[in-house]
Design a protein around this motif. Structure first.
Motif, mmCIF file in Angstrom:
data_model
loop_
_atom_site.group_PDB
_atom_site.id
_atom_site.type_symbol
_atom_site.label_atom_id
_atom_site.label_comp_id
_atom_site.label_asym_id
_atom_site.label_seq_id
_atom_site.Cartn_x
_atom_site.Cartn_y
_atom_site.Cartn_z
ATOM 1 N N GLY A 182 0.813 -1.199 0.000
ATOM 2 C CA GLY A 182 0.000 0.000 0.000
ATOM 3 C C GLY A 182 0.851 1.255 0.000
ATOM 4 O O GLY A 182 2.068 1.212 0.172
ATOM 5 N N GLY A 183 0.200 2.390 -0.201
ATOM 6 C CA GLY A 183 0.912 3.654 -0.197
ATOM 7 C C GLY A 183 0.097 4.756 -0.824
ATOM 8 O O GLY A 183 -1.111 4.616 -1.042
ATOM 9 N N LEU A 184 0.790 5.842 -1.108
ATOM 10 C CA LEU A 184 0.168 7.014 -1.725
ATOM 11 C C LEU A 184 0.460 7.002 -3.225
ATOM 12 O O LEU A 184 1.622 6.846 -3.634
ATOM 13 N N VAL A 185 -0.574 7.173 -4.017
ATOM 14 C CA VAL A 185 -0.414 7.168 -5.478
ATOM 15 C C VAL A 185 -1.313 8.249 -6.059
ATOM 16 O O VAL A 185 -2.376 8.566 -5.501
ATOM 17 N N GLN A 186 -0.881 8.820 -7.171
ATOM 18 C CA GLN A 186 -1.675 9.855 -7.827
ATOM 19 C C GLN A 186 -2.807 9.224 -8.639
ATOM 20 O O GLN A 186 -2.711 8.075 -9.068
ATOM 21 N N PRO A 187 -3.881 9.957 -8.849
ATOM 22 C CA PRO A 187 -4.962 9.445 -9.707
ATOM 23 C C PRO A 187 -4.422 9.004 -11.053
ATOM 24 O O PRO A 187 -3.580 9.675 -11.661
ATOM 25 N N GLY A 188 -4.911 7.865 -11.488
ATOM 26 C CA GLY A 188 -4.437 7.276 -12.732
ATOM 27 C C GLY A 188 -3.260 6.341 -12.562
ATOM 28 O O GLY A 188 -2.885 5.637 -13.514
ATOM 29 N N GLY A 189 -2.704 6.305 -11.375
ATOM 30 C CA GLY A 189 -1.536 5.471 -11.116
ATOM 31 C C GLY A 189 -1.892 4.036 -10.795
ATOM 32 O O GLY A 189 -3.063 3.632 -10.835
ATOM 33 N N SER A 190 -0.846 3.271 -10.476
ATOM 34 C CA SER A 190 -1.002 1.840 -10.221
ATOM 35 C C SER A 190 -0.284 1.443 -8.939
ATOM 36 O O SER A 190 0.674 2.102 -8.510
ATOM 37 N N LEU A 191 -0.764 0.364 -8.351
ATOM 38 C CA LEU A 191 -0.123 -0.249 -7.195
ATOM 39 C C LEU A 191 -0.338 -1.743 -7.273
ATOM 40 O O LEU A 191 -1.332 -2.208 -7.853
ATOM 41 N N ARG A 192 0.587 -2.479 -6.686
ATOM 42 C CA ARG A 192 0.401 -3.920 -6.540
ATOM 43 C C ARG A 192 0.470 -4.279 -5.064
ATOM 44 O O ARG A 192 1.484 -4.035 -4.403
ATOM 45 N N LEU A 193 -0.606 -4.839 -4.574
ATOM 46 C CA LEU A 193 -0.655 -5.322 -3.198
ATOM 47 C C LEU A 193 -0.297 -6.800 -3.166
ATOM 48 O O LEU A 193 -0.608 -7.536 -4.104
ATOM 49 N N ALA A 194 0.335 -7.208 -2.084
ATOM 50 C CA ALA A 194 0.662 -8.611 -1.877
ATOM 51 C C ALA A 194 0.080 -9.083 -0.555
ATOM 52 O O ALA A 194 -0.064 -8.303 0.389
ATOM 53 N N CYS A 195 -0.245 -10.343 -0.500
ATOM 54 C CA CYS A 195 -0.792 -10.966 0.706
ATOM 55 C C CYS A 195 -0.078 -12.296 0.893
ATOM 56 O O CYS A 195 -0.167 -13.179 0.037
ATOM 57 N N THR A 196 0.618 -12.429 2.005
ATOM 58 C CA THR A 196 1.336 -13.657 2.248
ATOM 59 C C THR A 196 1.048 -14.141 3.663
ATOM 60 O O THR A 196 0.368 -13.472 4.424
ATOM 61 N N THR A 197 1.580 -15.304 3.996
ATOM 62 C CA THR A 197 1.305 -15.887 5.294
ATOM 63 C C THR A 197 2.467 -15.655 6.258
ATOM 64 O O THR A 197 3.609 -15.473 5.841
ATOM 65 N N SER A 198 2.138 -15.671 7.536
ATOM 66 C CA SER A 198 3.147 -15.471 8.567
ATOM 67 C C SER A 198 2.754 -16.233 9.819
ATOM 68 O O SER A 198 1.564 -16.366 10.114
ATOM 69 N N ALA B 147 2.879 -21.569 -5.007
ATOM 70 C CA ALA B 147 4.201 -22.037 -4.588
ATOM 71 C C ALA B 147 4.842 -21.069 -3.594
ATOM 72 O O ALA B 147 5.599 -21.486 -2.716
ATOM 73 N N GLU B 148 4.532 -19.788 -3.752
ATOM 74 C CA GLU B 148 5.076 -18.766 -2.860
ATOM 75 C C GLU B 148 4.102 -18.385 -1.748
ATOM 76 O O GLU B 148 4.389 -17.488 -0.959
ATOM 77 N N LEU B 149 2.957 -19.030 -1.694
ATOM 78 C CA LEU B 149 1.947 -18.768 -0.654
ATOM 79 C C LEU B 149 1.575 -17.292 -0.622
ATOM 80 O O LEU B 149 1.471 -16.668 0.453
ATOM 81 N N THR B 150 1.374 -16.732 -1.801
ATOM 82 C CA THR B 150 1.142 -15.297 -1.899
ATOM 83 C C THR B 150 0.017 -15.013 -2.894
ATOM 84 O O THR B 150 -0.092 -15.702 -3.915
ATOM 85 N N ALA B 151 -0.783 -14.026 -2.571
ATOM 86 C CA ALA B 151 -1.789 -13.513 -3.491
ATOM 87 C C ALA B 151 -1.462 -12.061 -3.796
ATOM 88 O O ALA B 151 -0.839 -11.362 -2.987
ATOM 89 N N TYR B 152 -1.908 -11.612 -4.957
ATOM 90 C CA TYR B 152 -1.616 -10.252 -5.393
ATOM 91 C C TYR B 152 -2.896 -9.572 -5.857
ATOM 92 O O TYR B 152 -3.817 -10.222 -6.360
ATOM 93 N N LEU B 153 -2.905 -8.273 -5.724
ATOM 94 C CA LEU B 153 -3.958 -7.456 -6.291
ATOM 95 C C LEU B 153 -3.279 -6.336 -7.068
ATOM 96 O O LEU B 153 -2.698 -5.428 -6.480
ATOM 97 N N GLU B 154 -3.336 -6.454 -8.390
ATOM 98 C CA GLU B 154 -2.790 -5.421 -9.263
ATOM 99 C C GLU B 154 -3.878 -4.374 -9.481
ATOM 100 O O GLU B 154 -4.973 -4.710 -9.966
ATOM 101 N N MET B 155 -3.580 -3.143 -9.131
ATOM 102 C CA MET B 155 -4.587 -2.077 -9.218
ATOM 103 C C MET B 155 -4.113 -1.020 -10.205
ATOM 104 O O MET B 155 -3.001 -0.487 -10.047
ATOM 105 N N GLY B 156 -4.926 -0.735 -11.205
ATOM 106 C CA GLY B 156 -4.590 0.271 -12.194
ATOM 107 C C GLY B 156 -5.676 1.315 -12.305
ATOM 108 O O GLY B 156 -6.791 1.152 -11.790
ATOM 109 N N SER B 157 -5.339 2.401 -12.980
ATOM 110 C CA SER B 157 -6.285 3.513 -13.173
ATOM 111 C C SER B 157 -6.929 3.913 -11.852
ATOM 112 O O SER B 157 -8.142 4.111 -11.767
#
Length: 126
Positions: A9-25, A79-89
């Motif tokens: 997560g973080g700060l992004v300008q409108p129209g930008g992109s971010l990729r979130l990750a979810c893993t186990t611990s 295999a990496e026990l991870t999920a992602y959420l690619e967010m665009g626009s």
């Protein structure tokens, strides 16, 4: 006890992109990671938690909220026990705390998800 941990997560300008990750611990699930559907939810200040997207255990099925369809993509690497959420626009209305969750059913019903992360803040602002 196993926990889910979100990052990216973080700060992004409108129209930008971010990729979130979810893993186990902190341990392992009762069942193999690919047994569980993984979903993303978000909650904006003053609003109810909102379903965003979900992926089935093998990632072959995905489902999106209408508000993010065509802009967000949910994937997983078992295999990496991870999920992602690619967010665009990204738009200001996407600003929220984003949570990942794991459960035995591929559904948008929150009560059927057994494991939840603590969330990661996404802020879309110029």
């Amino acid at each position: 006890q196993v926990q889910l941990v979100e990052s990216g997560g973080g700060l992004v300008q409108p129209g930008g992109s971010l990729r979130l990750a979810c893993t186990t611990s902190g341990g392992t699930f009762e069942h193999p990671f690919n047994y569980y559907a993984l979903a993303w939810w978000r909650q904006a200040p003053g609003k109810d938690r909102e379903f965003v997207a979900a992926a089935s255990g093998n990632g072959g099925l995905t489902y999106y909220a209408d508000s993010v369809k065509g802009r967000f993509t949910v994937t997983r690497d078992n295999a990496e026990l991870t999920a992602y959420l690619e967010m665009g626009s990204l738009q200001p209305e996407d600003t929220a705390v984003y949570y990942c969750a794991a459960g035995p059913a591929f559904t948008r019903a929150p009560n059927l998800y057994n494991y939840w992360g603590q969330g990661t803040q996404v802020t879309v602002s110029s």
